[in-house]
Design a protein around this motif. Sequence first.
Motif, PDB file in Angstrom:
ATOM      1  N   PRO A  85       0.844  -1.191   0.000  1.00  0.00           N
ATOM      2  CA  PRO A  85       0.000   0.000   0.000  1.00  0.00           C
ATOM      3  C   PRO A  85       0.884   1.247   0.000  1.00  0.00           C
ATOM      4  N   ARG A  86       0.468   2.272  -0.724  1.00  0.00           N
ATOM      5  CA  ARG A  86       1.263   3.514  -0.817  1.00  0.00           C
ATOM      6  C   ARG A  86       0.380   4.663  -0.343  1.00  0.00           C
ATOM      7  N   PHE A  87       0.567   5.022   0.916  1.00  0.00           N
ATOM      8  CA  PHE A  87      -0.314   6.033   1.496  1.00  0.00           C
ATOM      9  C   PHE A  87       0.138   7.443   1.194  1.00  0.00           C
ATOM     10  N   SER A  88      -0.816   8.275   0.906  1.00  0.00           N
ATOM     11  CA  SER A  88      -0.534   9.702   0.822  1.00  0.00           C
ATOM     12  C   SER A  88      -0.626  10.229   2.250  1.00  0.00           C
ATOM     13  N   LYS A  89      -0.835  11.531   2.388  1.00  0.00           N
ATOM     14  CA  LYS A  89      -0.937  12.133   3.725  1.00  0.00           C
ATOM     15  C   LYS A  89      -2.066  11.510   4.536  1.00  0.00           C
ATOM     16  N   ASP A 109      -2.163  14.282  -6.036  1.00  0.00           N
ATOM     17  CA  ASP A 109      -0.872  14.686  -6.595  1.00  0.00           C
ATOM     18  C   ASP A 109       0.283  13.953  -5.929  1.00  0.00           C
ATOM     19  N   ASP A 110       0.065  13.524  -4.698  1.00  0.00           N
ATOM     20  CA  ASP A 110       1.117  12.863  -3.940  1.00  0.00           C
ATOM     21  C   ASP A 110       1.359  11.410  -4.386  1.00  0.00           C
ATOM     22  N   LEU A 111       0.437  10.860  -5.183  1.00  0.00           N
ATOM     23  CA  LEU A 111       0.630   9.483  -5.662  1.00  0.00           C
ATOM     24  C   LEU A 111       1.871   9.400  -6.531  1.00  0.00           C
ATOM     25  N   ASN A 112       2.658   8.367  -6.340  1.00  0.00           N
ATOM     26  CA  ASN A 112       3.840   8.154  -7.182  1.00  0.00           C
ATOM     27  C   ASN A 112       3.633   6.920  -8.052  1.00  0.00           C
ATOM     28  N   PHE A 113       4.244   6.974  -9.227  1.00  0.00           N
ATOM     29  CA  PHE A 113       4.184   5.816 -10.118  1.00  0.00           C
ATOM     30  C   PHE A 113       5.253   4.823  -9.651  1.00  0.00           C
TER      31      PHE A 113
HETATM   32  C1  NAG Z   1       5.670   9.850  -3.146  1.00  0.00           C
HETATM   33  O1  NAG Z   1       7.053  10.124  -3.064  1.00  0.00           O
HETATM   34  C2  NAG Z   1       7.375  11.188  -2.177  1.00  0.00           C
HETATM   35  C3  NAG Z   1       8.861  11.451  -2.317  1.00  0.00           C
HETATM   36  O2  NAG Z   1       9.589  10.268  -2.192  1.00  0.00           O
HETATM   37  C4  NAG Z   1       6.975  10.795  -0.770  1.00  0.00           C
HETATM   38  O3  NAG Z   1       7.261  11.845   0.126  1.00  0.00           O
HETATM   39  C5  NAG Z   1       5.463  10.520  -0.745  1.00  0.00           C
HETATM   40  O4  NAG Z   1       5.079  10.070   0.530  1.00  0.00           O
HETATM   41  C6  NAG Z   1       5.116   9.467  -1.774  1.00  0.00           C
HETATM   42  N1  NAG Z   1       3.667   9.344  -1.861  1.00  0.00           N
HETATM   43  C7  NAG Z   1       3.028   8.179  -1.741  1.00  0.00           C
HETATM   44  C8  NAG Z   1       1.541   8.230  -1.873  1.00  0.00           C
HETATM   45  O5  NAG Z   1       3.573   7.108  -1.538  1.00  0.00           O
END
Ligand code: NAG
Length: 252
Positions: A85-89, A109-113
């Motif tokens: 899981p990749r959590f934003s704020k 916008d904080d989502l990363n590929f």
């Molecule tokens: C995306 O990457 C940034 C910089 O590494 C990180 O601060 C942020 O938490 C990441 N966002 C997610 C949703 O994982």
Amino acid sequence: MELVQHHSKMIARFLLLMFLCFGRDASSFSTCDKPLDVLFAVDTSGSIDDVQFKHSQKFLRDLVGFFRISNSAARMAVFGFDHLPRFSKASNLDDPTTVSLTGIREQIDDLNFSQGATLIHVGLVEAGNIFNVSTLRPNVPRVVVFLTDGVNYRGSDSLVQPAEYLRTIHNARVISIGIGSEKIVDEEALNIMAGPRMSDQIVLIDFKKKSCGADDDESENDDTTSDEESGNESEDDGCGTKLRAVASLICQ
Ligand SMILES: *[C@@H]1O[C@H](CO)[C@@H](O)[C@H](O)[C@H]1NC(C)=O
Ligand SMILES: *[C@@H]1O[C@H](CO)[C@@H](O)[C@H](O)[C@H]1NC(C)=O
Ligand SMILES: *[C@@H]1O[C@H](CO)[C@@H](O)[C@H](O)[C@H]1NC(C)=O
């Protein structure tokens, strides 16, 4: 002769009726005022390509604009998943970014590929965890919207149980947005996620088609005039219609 005329009149009437039914659905949806707890689970794995990913983000930014966002209306949390899981704020629905449009767009916008392996059950389980750790409002409908190509590393069978839990234990409706070309998207997996006989909860979007996201300079120009006129992408009849369709589906 008369019979033929009668027939074509009937057909014309039928077509008009079809147009009214579908036309209304697609074009007149404007704002959702309902209280809702919405999670967006976005596939950021390597099976989605970066063009589809970027356009998914833009699509989401536009989509959330259709909702009234507040403590008493819609709250929204956005997270990514690949094999993790990749959590934003916002890792729960109590975060202040879930109750303002600006906050939700920051999450998007904080989502990363991240491009890891695709384990969709990770997304299904995490959605449940988010409900568990959030203060939920009684009688407020829960909706989880997945944006994914549905191509799961462990096959679609592994999605059956976690999807069922999300719908039954967490009492959430699941909507599957299939991202990518029809050849790639695994509709069976999207069906499993949305639930048996819930094919009306599935929308397919290929952002590489010009009508739905592709940049103007990516495609050859035979109808540039009509495109220039509309100016706003959300007003064209490809993605604009999909946006409204998804927004009204969430708002149901
Ligand atoms: C995306 O990457 C940034 C910089 O590494 C990180 O601060 C942020 O938490 C990441 N966002 C997610 C949703 O994982
Ligand atoms: C989440 O809550 C449900 C229902 O209360 C419960 O059955 C489930 O075990 C919980 N899951 C976790 C991971 O805590
Ligand atoms: C596009 O949308 C923006 C914001 O909704 C609006 O201010 C602008 O006037 C629109 N442009 C056109 C060409 O419709």
